[in-house]
Design a protein around this motif. Structure first.
Motif, short mmCIF file in Angstrom:
data_model
loop_
_atom_site.label_atom_id
_atom_site.label_comp_id
_atom_site.label_asym_id
_atom_site.label_seq_id
_atom_site.Cartn_x
_atom_site.Cartn_y
_atom_site.Cartn_z
N ILE A 22 94.29 -2.77 1.51
CA ILE A 22 93.18 -3.29 2.30
C ILE A 22 92.24 -4.15 1.49
CG2 ILE A 22 93.24 -1.49 4.03
CD1 ILE A 22 90.99 -0.08 2.56
N GLY A 23 92.31 -4.10 0.19
CA GLY A 23 91.47 -4.96 -0.65
C GLY A 23 89.99 -4.66 -0.50
N HIS A 24 89.41 -4.02 -1.46
CA HIS A 24 88.01 -3.61 -1.39
C HIS A 24 87.05 -4.65 -1.95
CE1 HIS A 24 88.78 0.41 0.12
NE2 HIS A 24 89.80 0.46 -0.71
N GLY A 25 87.54 -5.81 -2.30
CA GLY A 25 86.65 -6.84 -2.80
C GLY A 25 86.21 -6.65 -4.22
N ASN A 26 87.03 -5.99 -5.02
CA ASN A 26 86.67 -5.80 -6.43
C ASN A 26 86.92 -7.10 -7.18
OD1 ASN A 26 85.90 -3.15 -6.21
ND2 ASN A 26 87.95 -2.36 -6.54
N SER A 27 85.91 -7.93 -7.24
CA SER A 27 86.00 -9.20 -7.94
C SER A 27 84.61 -9.57 -8.45
CB SER A 27 86.52 -10.29 -7.00
OG SER A 27 85.56 -10.59 -6.01
N PRO A 28 84.56 -10.43 -9.45
CA PRO A 28 83.24 -10.86 -9.94
C PRO A 28 82.40 -11.53 -8.84
CG PRO A 28 84.93 -11.45 -11.53
CD PRO A 28 85.64 -10.93 -10.31
N ALA A 29 83.04 -12.27 -7.95
CA ALA A 29 82.30 -12.92 -6.87
C ALA A 29 81.67 -11.89 -5.94
CB ALA A 29 83.23 -13.85 -6.08
N ALA A 30 82.41 -10.87 -5.58
CA ALA A 30 81.89 -9.85 -4.67
C ALA A 30 80.78 -9.04 -5.33
CB ALA A 30 83.01 -8.93 -4.22
N TRP A 31 80.97 -8.67 -6.59
CA TRP A 31 79.95 -7.88 -7.28
C TRP A 31 78.67 -8.68 -7.46
CZ3 TRP A 31 79.65 -2.88 -7.92
CH2 TRP A 31 80.81 -2.13 -7.85
N THR A 32 78.79 -9.95 -7.81
CA THR A 32 77.61 -10.80 -7.97
C THR A 32 76.86 -10.92 -6.65
OG1 THR A 32 78.67 -12.04 -9.73
CG2 THR A 32 76.80 -13.09 -8.64
N CYS A 33 77.59 -11.17 -5.58
CA CYS A 33 76.99 -11.31 -4.26
C CYS A 33 76.23 -10.04 -3.88
CB CYS A 33 78.08 -11.61 -3.23
SG CYS A 33 77.51 -11.78 -1.54
N VAL A 34 76.86 -8.91 -4.04
CA VAL A 34 76.25 -7.64 -3.63
C VAL A 34 75.03 -7.31 -4.49
CG1 VAL A 34 76.64 -5.14 -3.55
CG2 VAL A 34 78.33 -6.70 -2.60
N ILE A 35 75.13 -7.48 -5.78
CA ILE A 35 74.01 -7.12 -6.66
C ILE A 35 72.79 -8.01 -6.40
CG2 ILE A 35 73.24 -7.12 -9.07
CD1 ILE A 35 76.09 -6.09 -9.77
N VAL A 36 73.01 -9.33 -6.26
CA VAL A 36 71.89 -10.23 -6.00
C VAL A 36 71.27 -9.91 -4.63
CG1 VAL A 36 71.23 -12.63 -5.65
CG2 VAL A 36 72.76 -12.03 -7.53
N MET A 37 72.11 -9.63 -3.64
CA MET A 37 71.58 -9.32 -2.31
C MET A 37 70.84 -7.98 -2.30
SD MET A 37 74.54 -10.84 0.16
CE MET A 37 73.60 -10.62 1.67
#
Length: 90
Positions: A22-37
């Motif tokens: 299912i792909g949980h979005g474990n990527s630098p792009a996803a982590w950056t997006c979530v942390i900044v938000m």
């Protein structure tokens, strides 16, 4: 408006089977997006408590910046399955 009903057998198959990743979005792009938000949401929450509209708007702007940063990083190849994250065979 139609009065027809959709039964379970006629419903479109939208659920993934148990064998599909299912792909949980474990990527630098996803982590950056979530942390900044999350930082933006924290700023908004603090501004709400102290009743400061300019700071609240600033927090909302930070959340939009986080969304744009994640999108830009995904386009640059840092998303799930992106070109910058592929294994080079080592």
């Amino acid at each position: 408006m139609s009065k027809t009903t959709v039964s379970a057998s006629n419903a479109p198959a939208t659920e993934a089977s148990h064998g599909d990743a299912i792909g949980h979005g474990n990527s630098p792009a996803a982590w950056t997006c979530v942390i900044v938000m999350l930082v933006g949401a924290l700023v908004c929450a603090i501004a709400f408590v102290i009743a400061s509209t300019p700071i609240f708007i600033g927090g909302a702007v930070v959340m939009v910046i986080g969304l744009l940063a994640g999108w830009a990083m995904r386009k640059a190849g840092y998303g799930v399955g992106g070109s910058k994250l592929k294994n080079a065979g080592h």
